[in-house]
Each structure stands twice: as structure tokens, then as C-alpha cells.
Scaffold this active site. Structure first.
Site, short mmCIF file in Angstrom:
data_model
loop_
_atom_site.label_atom_id
_atom_site.label_comp_id
_atom_site.label_asym_id
_atom_site.label_seq_id
_atom_site.Cartn_x
_atom_site.Cartn_y
_atom_site.Cartn_z
CD GLU A 48 -2.97 -0.76 -0.10
OE1 GLU A 48 -3.22 0.41 -0.44
OE2 GLU A 48 -3.42 -1.76 -0.71
CB CYS A 203 -13.73 4.63 -13.77
SG CYS A 203 -14.65 6.18 -13.60
#
Length: 419
Positions: A48, A203
Site C-alpha cells: 500500500e 474509469c
């Protein structure tokens, strides 16, 4: 922020949002990344942090090398910062590496070597913000937590046709409230990964692929043809420019570097010494160097988050007698050592221009370096007879309007490079 009426409806639409996203992720989402299918908080946390502002394809080899060098949190916490920066070199945003090291030391010292599972506690650790804390809580501990990185903001802003207001803080709070309200009761990992995958592969910022989007039927931006307009970009002020002159002092054995201060720009990395107001001859004399040859490299413009740095480099070849003579914060590196050194990306590129050398890969794929004296001399151009009619020279290449194929960033860069 103008919120669409759909947000005020009952939970039916929100439930459908999660169900469609989870189903799509199971069929089309990314399921083979090296940090997936793992409850090891250390590996989840490491991935992360690396994925902040960096594409997945770029992160994977660094992630694998980092784990090879530091296979556990204890090993990372016990390592010197210089070693961590060496493995991180080339990945950029070096504050992440410094915070990674600090975070490891704090978790070992204060948490017994185990990451906390609550979002609020995770967010208090160095380098872990609210969204990263949410992702760690979800993937390492199966907690029901929201994330709100750049990809998720884009998906939510388009799907619910959310308009930006003059207050960025207010907009952020509204998006967080929306993200929290959409969380499903089950399959939170699939849902969270689906948001990441949808924003990274479908997207997209400049070319939304609505024809394959599982949420297109209810997307308000797609209905009004505004999918490539939302979220509304905020106007940025022109960045101020600064100037720096660096010294590339080299001899037959290697190059002189200085260690940057632990905080600030390029903190803890090796860089070329700054000349400042000093004369080059005085700089060399203080290090027992006699200049044999000198040249200036083309100015390099490097963009940080808050300013643009114009870098001038004076390249000076000196005698080998000064090898290893340096100030307290300086160090000479032999040419084979440079490829593995923790250098800022613009400095590494400058060195590759100054020392073309042969294309010999180092640990991270960098080329080996050679001093000025060993560069091949340019071959003089051959004489040619001009034709009676000169051919028409082509004009400058035009910028392509085609959208480059995305590699699927999980954290797309949302601002200029800051290190």
C-alpha cells in the site's frame, strides 16, 4: 459540493452499487498481484505504501526486491536508513521510504512487532493516512473500512455526478461520508479491490471505458455525457522556480557525492554537492583536487510538488590523487558502486548523460558509469556535396492525441513529482 438526488434515496441503490462491483471484480478484476491473497500485515502495508502515487507495473519488481532484502518487519526496523533508501532508489517519493523505516521501528518498539487492526490506530503511524489505513485494515484484518484514493474519488464523483465546490476540505468530507455509506456488509475485500480495479482499468481519467463498466447503467456522469469531465479539476497556481548549481567532480576511479540531510528534499539520499556561491577552483582545492578538464551540462528542469528546480551541473575531471579525500558529509563512489547507490532520479539521469558508458545493467537496471577521460571521441562528420535542390525538411513532430494504454495504476499520480 452538489450531491445528486440519488444519494438521498434509500439503501437499495447503494446495495446494488456494491453487488455489481463485487460481481465484476470476481470476473474481471486483478487477482494475481504478488501482495494479494495474503493476511500478512507487513506485506499488505508495504504494498500500500509503494502503491501511493505509483503504477502497479512499476511497483511489482521493487516490492519483490524489497521483500528479498527485508523479509520481515524486524529486519526492516533493524536496518540502517541508507540500506532502505538503496533498495527504494528509483521508485521516487523518497519520503515514503523514510516513513516506512520510521513506521517499522515504531511498530516494533511500541506494538511488539504487530500492526494494530483499527483504522484510527493505523492512521497515527508514520506515512499512513486515512485511506491507506483503511486499505490495510481491509486486506490484512478484514475490517469494514472505507478507502478514498484518487481512483475511488473519480469513480464516486462520476457515478453520483458530484460537483466540486470552492472548499476542498468540505468536498473531501462529503466524499468520505459517501464512501462510508456505500460499504457492503460482506465481501469487503472484493468490494475494496473492485473499487481500485475499476478506477485503474475502466474509469480512467482521460478515456473512461463506459462500455465495459458494470456501473454504467446508473452512472449519472455517463447519462449526461460528462464522464470525462468529472471530477472537475482544480486550477493550480503556477509553481515558483528555483535555481541550483551542482558539482560533478570525477576522476578515473569514481565520483564525489554528498549525503543530503535526513529531512527535506531528497532527505537521506546521496546527491551531487551544491556549489552555491563558491568558485569551482576553490571547491576542488578544498578537496585536494586539481582540475584537468571541465564542462557544463545542459540545464535540467525537475518538478517538485511546490516548486520547479532548474539544475545546472558543472562537470570537472580531476586527478586521481584526491580519491577518497572529502568533507564529513561527502563520499567518493567507484563507478560500479553508483548503479546500486540511493540517488534521486534526476541525479541518476544526469550521470547517465555525463557518463554514457556501455549499457551494463546494475541491480535496478541502471547503466554503469565511465569518467570523462574514457568517453569515446566523436567521429568528425563526413563531407557531403549538397544537391542542387535541397529536400524539404520535416516539421517538428506533433503531439499525439491518442490515449496511451494504461498499465492499471492503483494509485495514479495526482500531482507533480515531489522528490
Amino acid at each position: 459540493m452538489t450531491v445528486a438526488p440519488m444519494l438521498e434515496a434509500d439503501g437499495k441503490h447503494r446495495s446494488a452499487f456494491a453487488v455489481r462491483l463485487i460481481s465484476w471484480q470476481k470476473m474481471y478484476g486483478r487477482d494475481d498481484l504478488p501482495w494479494q491473497h495474503c493476511r500478512d500485515a507487513y506485506r499488505v502495508w508495504l504494498s500500500e505504501i509503494m502503491l501511493q502515487q505509483t503504477q502497479v507495473a512499476t511497483v511489482i519488481p521493487y516490492y519483490q526486491r524489497f521483500l528479498s532484502r527485508f523479509p520481515s518487519l524486524d529486519r526492516l526496523a533493524a536496518a540502517p536508513l541508507a540500506s532502505v533508501l538503496e533498495v527504494w532508489a528509483g521508485l521516487g517519493y523518497y519520503a515514503r521510504a523514510r516513513n516506512l523505516h520510521r513506521c517499522a521501528q515504531r511498530v516494533v518498539a511500541e506494538q511488539g512487532g504487530s500492526f494494530p487492526s483499527e483504522v484510527a490506530e493505523l492512521a497515527r503511524l508514520p506515512g499512513i493516512g486515512r485511506s491507506t489505513a483503511g486499505a490495510i485494515a481491509v486486506f490484512a484484518f478484514a475490517r469494514r473500512a472505507a478507502i478514498l484514493d484518487g481512483n475511488v474519488k473519480r469513480v464516486l464523483s462520476r457515478h453520483f455526478a458530484i460537483e466540486a465546490t470552492a472548499s476542498a476540505t468540505h468536498d473531501e468530507q462529503q466524499l468520505w461520508a459517501l464512501a462510508e455509506s456505500l460499504l457492503p456488509a460482506i465481501e469487503i475485500e472484493r468490494y475494496t479491490q473492485g473499487l481500485m480495479d475499476l478506477g485503474a482499468t475502466v474509469c480512467l481519467r482521460r478515456a473512461a471505458q463506459c462500455d465495459v463498466c458494470p456501473l454504467a447503467g446508473e452512472c449519472l456522469a455517463q447519462r449526461s455525457g460528462r464522464q470525462n469531465e468529472l471530477p472537475t479539476p482544480r486550477k493550480r497556481k503556477p509553481l515558483p522556480e528555483r535555481q541550483a548549481t551542482l558539482v560533478l567532480l570525477c576522476c578515473e576511479q569514481g565520483v564525489l557525492f554528498e549525503r543530503r540531510p535526513p529531512v527535506g528534499i531528497w532527505g537521506g539520499l546521496l546527491s551531487l554537492p551544491e556549489l552555491g556561491d563558491r568558485r569551482l577552483t576553490d571547491f576542488a582545492r578544498q578537496r585536494d583536487c586539481s582540475i584537468l578538464a571541465m564542462e557544463r551540462l545542459p540545464t535540467v528542469k525537475h518538478t517538485f510538488t511546490h516548486f520547479i528546480l532548474n539544475i545546472d551541473v558543472v562537470c570537472a575531471q580531476v586527478g586521481h590523487s584526491a580519491w577518497r579525500v572529502a568533507e564529513a558529509s561527502e563520499i567518493w563512489l567507484a563507478y560500479p558502486e553508483i548503479a546500486a547507490a540511493a540517488l534521486p532520479t534526476p541525479i541518476r539521469r544526469l550521470l547517465q548523460v555525463a557518463f554514457p558508458g556501455r549499457a551494463q545493467a546494475g541491480p535496478a537496471g541502471e547503466r554503469s558509469m565511465r569518467p570523462i577521460a574514457q568517453r569515446p571521441k566523436a567521429t568528425p562528420p563526413a563531407k557531403v556535396t549538397k544537391p542542387a535542390v535541397q529536400p524539404t525538411l520535416p516539421g517538428p513532430p506533433q503531439a499525439s492525441t491518442a490515449t496511451p494504454k494504461t498499465t492499471g495504476p492503483s494509485r495514479p499520480p495526482a500531482k507533480p513529482t515531489d522528490e
